[in-house]
Design a protein around this motif. Structure first.
Motif, mmCIF file in Angstrom:
data_model
loop_
_atom_site.group_PDB
_atom_site.id
_atom_site.type_symbol
_atom_site.label_atom_id
_atom_site.label_comp_id
_atom_site.label_asym_id
_atom_site.label_seq_id
_atom_site.Cartn_x
_atom_site.Cartn_y
_atom_site.Cartn_z
ATOM 1 N N LEU A 35 113.692 22.664 24.096
ATOM 2 C CA LEU A 35 113.829 21.652 23.269
ATOM 3 C C LEU A 35 114.759 20.336 23.878
ATOM 4 O O LEU A 35 116.081 20.635 24.130
ATOM 5 N N LEU A 36 114.158 19.088 24.002
ATOM 6 C CA LEU A 36 115.100 18.074 24.480
ATOM 7 C C LEU A 36 114.526 16.648 23.643
ATOM 8 O O LEU A 36 113.477 16.045 24.061
ATOM 9 N N VAL A 37 115.138 16.617 22.507
ATOM 10 C CA VAL A 37 114.349 15.496 21.728
ATOM 11 C C VAL A 37 115.413 14.798 21.417
ATOM 12 O O VAL A 37 116.590 14.584 21.191
ATOM 13 N N PRO A 90 121.752 7.159 18.036
ATOM 14 C CA PRO A 90 120.975 7.769 18.864
ATOM 15 C C PRO A 90 121.545 9.050 19.351
ATOM 16 O O PRO A 90 122.488 8.942 19.908
ATOM 17 N N LEU A 91 120.780 10.263 19.339
ATOM 18 C CA LEU A 91 121.327 11.582 19.976
ATOM 19 C C LEU A 91 120.154 12.102 20.520
ATOM 20 O O LEU A 91 119.120 11.973 20.413
ATOM 21 N N LYS A 92 120.631 12.887 21.424
ATOM 22 C CA LYS A 92 119.731 14.014 22.176
ATOM 23 C C LYS A 92 120.079 15.259 21.837
ATOM 24 O O LYS A 92 121.148 15.970 21.887
ATOM 25 N N VAL A 93 119.195 16.315 21.390
ATOM 26 C CA VAL A 93 119.282 17.513 20.925
ATOM 27 C C VAL A 93 118.564 18.295 21.657
ATOM 28 O O VAL A 93 117.291 18.336 22.267
ATOM 29 N N ARG A 94 119.397 19.319 22.167
ATOM 30 C CA ARG A 94 119.010 20.325 23.253
ATOM 31 C C ARG A 94 119.017 21.673 22.333
ATOM 32 O O ARG A 94 119.814 21.992 21.832
ATOM 33 N N GLY A 95 117.900 22.448 22.839
ATOM 34 C CA GLY A 95 117.890 23.627 22.082
ATOM 35 C C GLY A 95 116.572 24.341 22.914
ATOM 36 O O GLY A 95 116.105 24.146 23.792
ATOM 37 N N VAL A 96 116.503 25.784 22.201
ATOM 38 C CA VAL A 96 115.497 26.551 22.732
ATOM 39 C C VAL A 96 114.763 27.306 21.746
ATOM 40 O O VAL A 96 115.481 27.610 20.603
ATOM 41 N N VAL A 97 113.381 27.371 21.716
ATOM 42 C CA VAL A 97 112.665 28.204 20.740
ATOM 43 C C VAL A 97 112.218 29.381 21.307
ATOM 44 O O VAL A 97 111.466 29.398 22.542
ATOM 45 N N ILE A 98 112.458 30.682 20.898
ATOM 46 C CA ILE A 98 111.529 31.702 21.402
ATOM 47 C C ILE A 98 110.616 32.163 20.223
ATOM 48 O O ILE A 98 110.984 32.313 19.192
#
Length: 497
Positions: free
Chosen positions: A83-85, A94-102
């Motif tokens: 995830l790069l939103v 403004p922000l950039k949220v990095r994550g991962v979905v399994i």
């Protein structure tokens, strides 16, 4: 015959091979991480009310008719997507949220059926679909939060995102095994500026801690240096002591010869002194036998006789003291008994006297009370009489003032005459120029002063009557109508002159 048997055996073997081949061709087995989707016939699937037009097989084998039914596999393996939103917070930052979905396809038939309808031939695009779902919900959730909320409570952001995406993921036949927010990028530097006060505080605390550590280290070094100096001092003191002992031993060895000679002389002197002491002891013992023993015997005899005489005197004195004590006790008992009798008699006499005094006091009190009552009655009667007399005099004064004044003057005429004659009381020598006539006139003046007082009283009453508006009271007239004698004061010769 053998040939026929061989042909039959060949045919049977061929049939067996054909059957095995057909079985292998028709039998399909689902692996643990996959599901078989068999289409081509109407089947009812567990958990689904109506037929789907395909059959789902997991974890077991099934027959498939080639040419009639089609078999495709749906993977049940885990998948993940990054995830790069790009998001905007409630504060407009403004922000950039990095994550991962399994995620993976659900194990139940409903989830497998939903996933088969959507991703059976497009499983490689499954991650993009999931990314789009989570990106939309993540933007919506971040828009309702502040940067501080996201930093302090990332679990809240994660939970809200999973809850918002759960229903859509269920429609896709997918389940979320894990959702992690790895990083929140801040291109504007807001987070860095937000952390600056805390970083400064941490830096300050670190400097304070370093300074405190340096201070403690310096104190420890100073204490260690002090202990080293103390150890050096103690070592030098011990070395000096050892050196002094060595010097003393050397001096002692150098003085061994003279010391041994002096010791020998000292031993000779000691032995001579010992002989002299023994000789003195022998002489003392001889004196003890010859002089002291007889003297002690005589002294003992005298002392024994003196002690016996003293004991006799003490016994006599004790007997005398005992006799005196018994006599004193008897006398004390007699005095005590007499005192007790005297005290009892005094007590009885005091009680009788007290009773008599009380009776006398009561009688005197009664007499005093009666006398006081009589005096009070007499004073009351006297006061009433005086009040009545005053009232009568006042009434008489109101009706006939001249008569009242005349009566008062008549009652007090002797005192008035005496007061008038007292003017001559202090006269030692009196010279009369007109002889016997002068003496007569003088006595006449003294006796007629009362008349003058009467005239003054009348004038006073007249003035009082004038002030009260009652009129003027005329002076009293004499019986023959002439002026009273009290107003005729004859002149002496000196007055005429």
């Amino acid at each position: 015959m053998p040939m026929i048997i061989g042909v039959v055996a060949g045919l049977v073997l061929a049939a067996i091979i054909i059957v095995i081949g057909l079985f292998k061709l028709m039998w399909r087995v689902a692996e643990p991480n996959e599901a078989l989707v068999i289409s081509g016939s109407r089947h009812r699937t567990e958990g689904i009310e109506e037929g789907l037009g395909f059959r789902i097989v997991t974890g077991r084998g099934t027959f498939v008719v080639p040419g009639v039914q089609a078999v495709r596999k749906l993977s049940l393996d885990l998948n993940e997507t990054e995830l790069l939103v790009d998001c905007v917070t409630q504060q407009g930052i403004p922000l950039k949220v990095r994550g991962v979905v399994i995620f993976k396809v659900g194990d139940d038939f409903v989830s497998i059926a939903n996933a088969a309808r959507r991703f059976l031939d497009q499983q490689k695009f499954m991650g993009d679909r999931v990314h789009n779902v989570f990106a939309g919900h993540l933007r919506s959730i971040v828009g309702g939060l502040t940067v501080e909320d996201m930093i302090r409570d990332r679990e809240k952001l994660t939970g809200q995102t999973r809850a918002a995406s759960g229903s859509e993921m269920e429609k896709l036949g997918l389940i979320i095994d894990s959702l992690q927010i790895h990083e929140i990028e801040d291109p504007t530097g807001y987070i860095k500026n937000l952390a600056a006060p805390h970083a400064a505080a941490v830096h300050r605390d670190a400097r304070i801690a370093q300074a405190e550590a340096d201070r403690l280290a310096t104190e420890a070094e100073q204490k260690a240096a002090a202990r080293m100096s103390e150890a050096t001092r103690d070592s030098e003191i011990l070395q000096a002591g050892y050196q002094a002992e060595r010097d003393k031993a050397a001096a002692t060895s150098r003085q061994a010869g003279p010391l041994s000679e002096a010791a020998a002389k000292q031993e000779v002197v000691v032995q001579e002194t010992r002989v002299a002491e023994l000789e003195a002891q022998r002489r003392e013992q001889q004196l003890q036998v010859d002089v002291r023993k007889p003297a002690d015997a005589k002294a003992y005899e005298k002392r024994t006789l003196a002690e016996a005489e003293r004991d006799v005197r003490i016994s006599a004195a004790q007997a005398k003291a005992k006799e005196t004590e018994l006599a004193a006790i008897a006398e004390a008992n007699r005095v005590k008994i007499a005192a007790a009798a005297q005290a009892e008699m005094t007590k009885v006499s005091g009680l009788a006297q007290a009773a008599a005094t009380r009776a006398t006091g009561e009688a005197e009190a009664a007499a005093t009370q009666a006398r006081g009552l009589a005096e009070a009655e007499a004073a009351k009667a006297k006061g009433l009489a005086e009040a009545a007399s005053i009232q009568a005099r006042a009434e008489a004064l109101a009706t006939n003032q001249e008569a009242v004044v005349a009566q008062q003057l008549a009652e007090n005429w002797p005192e008035i005459v005496k007061a008038g004659a007292s003017a001559f009381g202090n006269v030692e020598h009196m010279v009369l120029l007109n002889g016997a006539d002068g003496m007569s006139d003088m006595f006449a003046k003294a006796l007629t002063m009362g008349g003058t007082g009467l005239g003054l009283a009348r004038q006073l009453l007249a003035s009082m009557g004038t002030e009260n508006g009652a009129g003027t009271v005329p002076p009293p007239a004499s019986p023959n109508g002439s002026t009273p004698r009290s107003h005729l004061i004859p002149l002496q010769d000196d007055d005429k002159a």
